[in-house]
Design a protein around this motif. Sequence first.
Motif, short mmCIF file in Angstrom:
data_model
loop_
_atom_site.label_atom_id
_atom_site.label_comp_id
_atom_site.label_asym_id
_atom_site.label_seq_id
_atom_site.Cartn_x
_atom_site.Cartn_y
_atom_site.Cartn_z
N HIS A 15 17.26 -12.80 20.29
CA HIS A 15 17.16 -12.25 18.94
C HIS A 15 16.68 -10.80 19.03
N ALA A 16 17.05 -10.00 18.04
CA ALA A 16 16.66 -8.59 18.05
C ALA A 16 16.61 -8.07 16.62
N ARG A 17 15.67 -7.15 16.38
CA ARG A 17 15.55 -6.51 15.07
C ARG A 17 14.88 -5.16 15.26
N ALA A 18 15.02 -4.29 14.28
CA ALA A 18 14.41 -2.97 14.36
C ALA A 18 14.08 -2.50 12.96
N LEU A 19 13.04 -1.66 12.86
CA LEU A 19 12.70 -1.07 11.58
C LEU A 19 12.10 0.31 11.79
N VAL A 20 12.17 1.12 10.75
CA VAL A 20 11.58 2.46 10.73
C VAL A 20 10.69 2.55 9.51
N THR A 21 9.48 3.08 9.67
CA THR A 21 8.55 3.20 8.55
C THR A 21 8.60 4.60 7.95
N ASN A 22 7.99 4.74 6.79
CA ASN A 22 7.93 6.04 6.12
C ASN A 22 7.02 7.02 6.86
N ASN A 71 -1.46 3.68 10.53
CA ASN A 71 0.00 3.73 10.51
C ASN A 71 0.62 2.79 11.55
N LEU A 72 -0.01 2.70 12.73
CA LEU A 72 0.50 1.79 13.76
C LEU A 72 0.32 0.34 13.34
N LEU A 73 -0.86 0.02 12.81
CA LEU A 73 -1.10 -1.36 12.37
C LEU A 73 -0.22 -1.71 11.17
N ALA A 74 0.09 -0.72 10.34
CA ALA A 74 1.02 -0.96 9.24
C ALA A 74 2.41 -1.27 9.76
N ALA A 75 2.87 -0.51 10.77
CA ALA A 75 4.17 -0.78 11.37
C ALA A 75 4.20 -2.16 12.00
N GLY A 133 0.82 -1.20 0.00
CA GLY A 133 0.00 0.00 0.00
C GLY A 133 0.86 1.25 0.00
N ARG A 134 0.54 2.20 0.90
CA ARG A 134 1.33 3.44 0.99
C ARG A 134 2.41 3.36 2.07
N TRP A 135 2.61 2.18 2.65
CA TRP A 135 3.58 2.02 3.74
C TRP A 135 4.81 1.25 3.28
N HIS A 136 5.96 1.63 3.80
CA HIS A 136 7.17 0.87 3.51
C HIS A 136 8.22 1.18 4.58
N THR A 137 9.22 0.34 4.65
CA THR A 137 10.32 0.56 5.58
C THR A 137 11.34 1.50 4.95
N VAL A 138 11.91 2.37 5.78
CA VAL A 138 13.01 3.22 5.31
C VAL A 138 14.33 2.75 5.91
N ASP A 139 14.25 1.90 6.92
CA ASP A 139 15.45 1.32 7.52
C ASP A 139 15.05 0.04 8.23
N THR A 140 15.79 -1.02 7.99
CA THR A 140 15.51 -2.30 8.63
C THR A 140 16.83 -2.92 9.08
N THR A 141 16.91 -3.31 10.34
CA THR A 141 18.15 -3.88 10.88
C THR A 141 17.84 -5.19 11.58
N ASP A 142 18.56 -6.23 11.20
CA ASP A 142 18.47 -7.52 11.88
C ASP A 142 19.75 -7.71 12.68
#
Length: 226
Positions: free
Chosen positions: A82-89, A206-210, A53-62
Amino acid sequence: MLRLSLIIALSGGLLSACVSTAKMAQPANVTAVAVHNVTGANPLAWHKPLAFGRWHTVDTTDYGRVDGGIGLGKAVLGGTFHARALVTNDNITAKCSGWLLNIGRNDLTFDPTIGNMPLMSCSFSGAAIGEFSIKENHKNQLIGQFSTASGNYLVKSEHQIRGSAWPSATPLGFTVYRHETPLWSVDKLNAGTVTEWLSLPAEQQNLLAALSLVLLVTDFENLQWD
């Protein structure tokens, strides 16, 4: 022998065709308001955006997995972090981590927390705030709680393929509920699909998209007990 080989080959081709078009079963008695195809989820490539849709990651770290163990007499207490992080648009950051603990002796292992420790917990910050944790119940189903300023949501793993009578032992995707009403579904089969079952305000979307992006990038099969 030739006939048997032909049967095996045809069966394999039919199975592959079924898997390539398979979809997760949908909640009953609901009609989608929007269906989004996912790109970048399967196979997951960390250097490419994950989007729908209109949502995407701008940074993803595993940050990967770290395994360890200590001896307890004749038994061994083992653990995997385990750990991971992401940032959305939409400028929402999700930071997730978790432990999988086990006590083993010879070929036997069990969970010392008896399922009380979350497989994964996430903190959402930035443009919107929320807390998410997910556990595995005795039926092998994953049950999550997502707490936000706009309300609390229940997340359940889905194990049924659409049109099939047999459930999958591993999660095929997830459905997000509020007051027993399905809001979103995240189908992880094949390329992946995210379905909106109810129109929501932009902040909740936006929260549910994240959250959906977190569910898409996480390999829950590797976090679950065998």
